[in-house]
Design a protein around this motif. Structure first.
Motif, PDB file in Angstrom:
ATOM      1  N   ASP A   1       8.315   0.491  -6.306  1.00 11.89           N
ATOM      2  CA  ASP A   1       9.131   1.135  -7.338  1.00 11.89           C
ATOM      3  C   ASP A   1       8.224   1.539  -8.513  1.00 11.89           C
ATOM      4  O   ASP A   1       7.599   0.684  -9.139  1.00 11.89           O
ATOM      5  CB  ASP A   1      10.223   0.181  -7.817  1.00 11.89           C
ATOM      6  CG  ASP A   1      11.156   0.839  -8.836  1.00 11.89           C
ATOM      7  OD1 ASP A   1      11.085   2.082  -8.995  1.00 11.89           O
ATOM      8  OD2 ASP A   1      11.941   0.114  -9.476  1.00 11.89           O
ATOM      9  N   PHE A   2       8.165   2.827  -8.793  1.00 11.37           N
ATOM     10  CA  PHE A   2       7.316   3.313  -9.868  1.00 11.37           C
ATOM     11  C   PHE A   2       8.110   3.716 -11.113  1.00 11.37           C
ATOM     12  O   PHE A   2       7.537   4.174 -12.103  1.00 11.37           O
ATOM     13  CB  PHE A   2       6.497   4.523  -9.394  1.00 11.37           C
ATOM     14  CG  PHE A   2       7.332   5.685  -8.922  1.00 11.37           C
ATOM     15  CD1 PHE A   2       7.827   6.622  -9.821  1.00 11.37           C
ATOM     16  CD2 PHE A   2       7.633   5.840  -7.573  1.00 11.37           C
ATOM     17  CE1 PHE A   2       8.590   7.688  -9.386  1.00 11.37           C
ATOM     18  CE2 PHE A   2       8.405   6.909  -7.132  1.00 11.37           C
ATOM     19  CZ  PHE A   2       8.889   7.840  -8.045  1.00 11.37           C
ATOM     20  N   ASN A   3       9.434   3.553 -11.066  1.00 10.00           N
ATOM     21  CA  ASN A   3      10.285   4.042 -12.153  1.00 10.00           C
ATOM     22  C   ASN A   3      10.010   3.350 -13.486  1.00 10.00           C
ATOM     23  O   ASN A   3      10.177   3.953 -14.545  1.00 10.00           O
ATOM     24  CB  ASN A   3      11.755   3.889 -11.774  1.00 10.00           C
ATOM     25  CG  ASN A   3      12.175   4.930 -10.750  1.00 10.00           C
ATOM     26  OD1 ASN A   3      12.048   6.130 -10.982  1.00 10.00           O
ATOM     27  ND2 ASN A   3      12.647   4.482  -9.591  1.00 10.00           N
TER      28      ASN A   3
ATOM     29  N   GLY B   1       0.904   5.864 -10.231  1.00  4.85           N
ATOM     30  CA  GLY B   1       0.328   6.430  -9.009  1.00  4.85           C
ATOM     31  C   GLY B   1       0.114   5.389  -7.932  1.00  4.85           C
ATOM     32  O   GLY B   1       0.414   5.623  -6.754  1.00  4.85           O
ATOM     33  N   ASN B   2      -0.401   4.223  -8.329  1.00  2.00           N
ATOM     34  CA  ASN B   2      -0.625   3.152  -7.346  1.00  2.00           C
ATOM     35  C   ASN B   2       0.687   2.668  -6.739  1.00  2.00           C
ATOM     36  O   ASN B   2       0.774   2.426  -5.525  1.00  2.00           O
ATOM     37  CB  ASN B   2      -1.349   1.976  -8.010  1.00  2.00           C
ATOM     38  CG  ASN B   2      -2.841   2.230  -8.177  1.00  2.00           C
ATOM     39  OD1 ASN B   2      -3.454   2.900  -7.351  1.00  2.00           O
ATOM     40  ND2 ASN B   2      -3.432   1.707  -9.239  1.00  2.00           N
ATOM     41  N   ALA B   3       1.718   2.514  -7.593  1.00  2.00           N
ATOM     42  CA  ALA B   3       3.019   2.058  -7.092  1.00  2.00           C
ATOM     43  C   ALA B   3       3.597   3.068  -6.101  1.00  2.00           C
ATOM     44  O   ALA B   3       4.115   2.690  -5.040  1.00  2.00           O
ATOM     45  CB  ALA B   3       3.984   1.853  -8.264  1.00  2.00           C
ATOM     46  N   TYR B   4       3.470   4.349  -6.410  1.00  2.78           N
ATOM     47  CA  TYR B   4       3.993   5.389  -5.513  1.00  2.78           C
ATOM     48  C   TYR B   4       3.269   5.356  -4.164  1.00  2.78           C
ATOM     49  O   TYR B   4       3.910   5.384  -3.104  1.00  2.78           O
ATOM     50  CB  TYR B   4       3.845   6.763  -6.168  1.00  2.78           C
ATOM     51  CG  TYR B   4       4.244   7.893  -5.252  1.00  2.78           C
ATOM     52  CD1 TYR B   4       5.578   8.278  -5.117  1.00  2.78           C
ATOM     53  CD2 TYR B   4       3.281   8.569  -4.490  1.00  2.78           C
ATOM     54  CE1 TYR B   4       5.947   9.303  -4.251  1.00  2.78           C
ATOM     55  CE2 TYR B   4       3.638   9.589  -3.632  1.00  2.78           C
ATOM     56  CZ  TYR B   4       4.966   9.952  -3.514  1.00  2.78           C
ATOM     57  OH  TYR B   4       5.335  10.969  -2.652  1.00  2.78           O
ATOM     58  N   ILE B   5       1.954   5.291  -4.218  1.00  4.44           N
ATOM     59  CA  ILE B   5       1.158   5.315  -2.982  1.00  4.44           C
ATOM     60  C   ILE B   5       1.446   4.084  -2.116  1.00  4.44           C
ATOM     61  O   ILE B   5       1.476   4.171  -0.886  1.00  4.44           O
ATOM     62  CB  ILE B   5      -0.344   5.404  -3.337  1.00  4.44           C
ATOM     63  CG1 ILE B   5      -0.663   6.795  -3.894  1.00  4.44           C
ATOM     64  CG2 ILE B   5      -1.222   5.115  -2.116  1.00  4.44           C
ATOM     65  CD1 ILE B   5      -2.039   6.926  -4.511  1.00  4.44           C
ATOM     66  N   ASN B   6       1.708   2.950  -2.766  1.00  2.83           N
ATOM     67  CA  ASN B   6       1.969   1.712  -2.031  1.00  2.83           C
ATOM     68  C   ASN B   6       3.440   1.540  -1.653  1.00  2.83           C
ATOM     69  O   ASN B   6       3.827   0.483  -1.136  1.00  2.83           O
ATOM     70  CB  ASN B   6       1.517   0.505  -2.864  1.00  2.83           C
ATOM     71  CG  ASN B   6       0.014   0.478  -3.064  1.00  2.83           C
ATOM     72  OD1 ASN B   6      -0.744   0.882  -2.188  1.00  2.83           O
ATOM     73  ND2 ASN B   6      -0.425   0.001  -4.218  1.00  2.83           N
TER      74      ASN B   6
ATOM     75  N   ASN C   1      -2.277  11.659  -0.716  1.00  7.24           N
ATOM     76  CA  ASN C   1      -2.090  10.651  -1.766  1.00  7.24           C
ATOM     77  C   ASN C   1      -3.264  10.640  -2.742  1.00  7.24           C
ATOM     78  O   ASN C   1      -3.084  10.428  -3.942  1.00  7.24           O
ATOM     79  CB  ASN C   1      -1.931   9.266  -1.138  1.00  7.24           C
ATOM     80  CG  ASN C   1      -0.538   9.048  -0.586  1.00  7.24           C
ATOM     81  OD1 ASN C   1       0.413   9.751  -0.951  1.00  7.24           O
ATOM     82  ND2 ASN C   1      -0.397   8.077   0.300  1.00  7.24           N
ATOM     83  N   LYS C   2      -4.469  10.871  -2.236  1.00  6.38           N
ATOM     84  CA  LYS C   2      -5.649  10.902  -3.092  1.00  6.38           C
ATOM     85  C   LYS C   2      -5.552  12.028  -4.118  1.00  6.38           C
ATOM     86  O   LYS C   2      -5.844  11.847  -5.302  1.00  6.38           O
ATOM     87  CB  LYS C   2      -6.903  11.075  -2.232  1.00  6.38           C
ATOM     88  CG  LYS C   2      -8.213  10.957  -2.995  1.00  6.38           C
ATOM     89  CD  LYS C   2      -9.399  11.062  -2.042  1.00  6.38           C
ATOM     90  CE  LYS C   2     -10.710  10.925  -2.802  1.00  6.38           C
ATOM     91  NZ  LYS C   2     -11.882  11.043  -1.890  1.00  6.38           N
ATOM     92  N   THR C   3      -5.115  13.191  -3.668  1.00  2.00           N
ATOM     93  CA  THR C   3      -4.965  14.339  -4.557  1.00  2.00           C
ATOM     94  C   THR C   3      -3.838  14.104  -5.553  1.00  2.00           C
ATOM     95  O   THR C   3      -3.956  14.423  -6.739  1.00  2.00           O
ATOM     96  CB  THR C   3      -4.689  15.612  -3.736  1.00  2.00           C
ATOM     97  OG1 THR C   3      -5.783  15.837  -2.838  1.00  2.00           O
ATOM     98  CG2 THR C   3      -4.530  16.814  -4.639  1.00  2.00           C
ATOM     99  N   LYS C   4      -2.721  13.541  -5.069  1.00  2.00           N
ATOM    100  CA  LYS C   4      -1.594  13.241  -5.965  1.00  2.00           C
ATOM    101  C   LYS C   4      -2.014  12.256  -7.047  1.00  2.00           C
ATOM    102  O   LYS C   4      -1.644  12.409  -8.218  1.00  2.00           O
ATOM    103  CB  LYS C   4      -0.424  12.660  -5.162  1.00  2.00           C
ATOM    104  CG  LYS C   4       0.305  13.654  -4.283  1.00  2.00           C
ATOM    105  CD  LYS C   4       1.453  12.974  -3.551  1.00  2.00           C
ATOM    106  CE  LYS C   4       2.173  13.957  -2.618  1.00  2.00           C
ATOM    107  NZ  LYS C   4       3.292  13.301  -1.908  1.00  2.00           N
ATOM    108  N   PHE C   5      -2.770  11.238  -6.651  1.00  2.23           N
ATOM    109  CA  PHE C   5      -3.191  10.218  -7.605  1.00  2.23           C
ATOM    110  C   PHE C   5      -4.047  10.832  -8.710  1.00  2.23           C
ATOM    111  O   PHE C   5      -3.883  10.506  -9.893  1.00  2.23           O
ATOM    112  CB  PHE C   5      -3.979   9.122  -6.872  1.00  2.23           C
ATOM    113  CG  PHE C   5      -4.361   7.965  -7.747  1.00  2.23           C
ATOM    114  CD1 PHE C   5      -3.394   7.129  -8.283  1.00  2.23           C
ATOM    115  CD2 PHE C   5      -5.690   7.700  -8.025  1.00  2.23           C
ATOM    116  CE1 PHE C   5      -3.748   6.052  -9.087  1.00  2.23           C
ATOM    117  CE2 PHE C   5      -6.047   6.634  -8.832  1.00  2.23           C
ATOM    118  CZ  PHE C   5      -5.078   5.798  -9.355  1.00  2.23           C
ATOM    119  N   ASP C   6      -4.962  11.716  -8.362  1.00  4.64           N
ATOM    120  CA  ASP C   6      -5.797  12.388  -9.360  1.00  4.64           C
ATOM    121  C   ASP C   6      -4.948  13.235 -10.305  1.00  4.64           C
ATOM    122  O   ASP C   6      -5.166  13.247 -11.512  1.00  4.64           O
ATOM    123  CB  ASP C   6      -6.846  13.260  -8.659  1.00  4.64           C
ATOM    124  CG  ASP C   6      -8.259  12.933  -9.122  1.00  4.64           C
ATOM    125  OD1 ASP C   6      -8.492  11.769  -9.497  1.00  4.64           O
ATOM    126  OD2 ASP C   6      -9.116  13.823  -9.115  1.00  4.64           O
ATOM    127  N   ALA C   7      -3.965  13.948  -9.730  1.00  6.02           N
ATOM    128  CA  ALA C   7      -3.099  14.798 -10.548  1.00  6.02           C
ATOM    129  C   ALA C   7      -2.237  13.966 -11.492  1.00  6.02           C
ATOM    130  O   ALA C   7      -2.009  14.349 -12.647  1.00  6.02           O
ATOM    131  CB  ALA C   7      -2.223  15.668  -9.651  1.00  6.02           C
TER     132      ALA C   7
END
Length: 448
Positions: A64-66, A56-61, A107-113
């Protein structure tokens, strides 16, 4: 009807899930099952939730989150293959992650999910595995279960109106498998509890369905009177009260999330802590009341990471509103406090160090100096809190003396003592570096 919650170590891999399924089948009263995300398989391993947080942190920033995505998917693939259940469940987990990331949510909601994917996936996997064994089981999403929470991502709290809907789960057939850690707001938005919140979900379900027992399965046989890392083979606690367990949990006992027992406590539902790897062991019972014991102290807990804000001013006790002004300064800077022992001219406020950056520390000290005009104001870091816990503690003559003597015998200086208004705990502040000396000495004094 029993509610059984299985922690991260209990659902860490397919071998552990075999044990979980056997435990469920061995008692037909275990109708409601709450699960955590897969935890560590060994000391060097990772928790799935930690990987999801990294994802989640990598995506928000915009990074690369893969790498984290692949680790999470590989972990569930390994579990699914080990249980020999349909592969479409892995497809569902993949789609769920992609749908969260590609949604229009903040992003906050996505991170929680994203954080909740571990528990949600565990519940789907266990439900499918039970069905493959011929056990009628259903995955129940927390929204369908009636778990309605406040709109505070990462710190959600259960709403009172939830319990009436949760009670209707009793009417459903078969085993109900519910993911822990999260619920839904009135607007239909997913929101997580604080970390370790699957314990909270288990307690909520137990309270909602008015269970006869809430079983919390973990990786220890029982609760111990002290952390085994300080004392070898410590005394096992057979029975605790809710109040004792809450004090122990607050002060560093990692068996239970310190908020978890509140729903069960309100409904007076007994709780049993048991070991998934040794399910026939009696474990530790947590009850509303217990018979008075000769030795009232049941446990010694400790936690590090505290600091003490010390303020001294002559005739502080006569200055109307001094305490309010001091706490208003902390409130303005978004700081909560843990304890606040005081005298006629002095006040110490215990705060978690993690809340105080160097910049915030400077602001707070300056504001106290400019606005309250004390003789002394200082902040000391590196403190640890030791909590001696037991019902009847406040009525036991000489207990404080025994504790203070034990700490002194270990050649440790007491930085602070706080009995406060608690009837079940007494707190001592020492330097964090002295815990290794103080805890064994206290254990010897109270448990031999």
């Amino acid at each position: 009807m029993k509610v059984a919650k299985f922690g991260g170590s209990s659902v860490a891999d397919s071998t552990q899930l075999h044990k979980v399924a056997e435990i469920i089948q061995n008692d037909p009263e275990r109708k409601f099952i709450v699960v955590s995300a897969p935890g560590k398989r060994d000391k060097e391993d990772f928790k799935v939730t930690d990987m999801l947080i990294q994802l989640g942190n990598a995506y928000i920033n915009g990074e690369d989150f893969n790498k984290y995505y692949s680790i999470v998917i590989s972990r569930f693939k390994e579990i699914i293959e080990g249980l020999n259940i349909p592969y479409f469940i892995l497809d569902e987990i993949e789609h769920n992650i992609h749908n969260i990331l590609e949604s229009d949510d903040t992003n906050k909601t996505k991170f929680d999910a994203i954080k909740a994917v571990g528990e949600d996936s565990s519940a789907k996997v266990l439900s499918a595995y039970l069905n493959s064994l011929g056990v009628k089981a259903s995955y129940i999403n927390p929204k369908d279960a009636g778990i309605m929470v406040s709109n505070e991502a990462g710190y959600a709290e259960i709403l009172p109106e939830s319990f009436q809907k949760i009670y209707t789960l009793r009417e459903r057939d078969g085993i109900l498998v519910i993911p822990g850690f999260f619920g839904y707001t009135k607007e239909g938005q997913l929101a997580t509890f604080s970390r370790g919140g699957s314990d909270i979900t288990g307690s909520i379900i137990a309270a909602g369905v008015k269970a006869s027992l809430y079983e919390n399965f973990t990786d220890v046989d029982s609760v111990y009177s002290v952390n085994p890392s300080y004392v070898e083979n410590p005394n096992e606690i057979r029975t605790l009260t809710y109040r004792e367990m809450r004090e122990l949990s607050y002060a560093g006992f990692s068996v239970f999330h310190n908020e978890a027992l509140i729903p069960a406590f309100k409904e007076q539902i007994p709780v049993c802590i048991k070991n998934t790897n040794n399910p026939l062991y009696p474990g530790t019972m947590i009850v509303a009341e217990k018979k008075p014991e000769e030795k009232c102290v049941v446990g010694i807990a400790s936690d590090t990471g505290f600091c003490s804000l010390y303020v001294s001013k002559y005739f502080m006790n006569r200055e109307i509103g001094f305490g309010r002004k001091l706490f208003n300064i902390l409130e303005d800077e978004g700081i909560s406090f843990e304890h606040a022992p005081s005298g006629i001219d002095d006040m110490s406020i215990i705060i978690r160090e993690s809340q105080l950056t160097e910049s915030k520390e400077k602001i707070i000290l300056k504001r106290i100096t400019d606005e309250l005009h004390p003789q002394t104001v200082s902040l000391d870091r590196g403190l640890a809190m030791i909590m001696i816990v037991g019902e009847g503690l406040v009525r036991t003559v000489g207990l404080a003396s025994r504790a203070a003597t034990a700490i002194s015998d270990a050649n440790v200086n007491i930085e602070m003592i706080n009995q406060g208004s608690s009837e079940v705990s007494m707190m001592f502040g020492v330097l964090s570096k002295d815990l290794d000396l103080a805890i064994p000495s206290l254990y010897k004094a109270f448990f031999g």
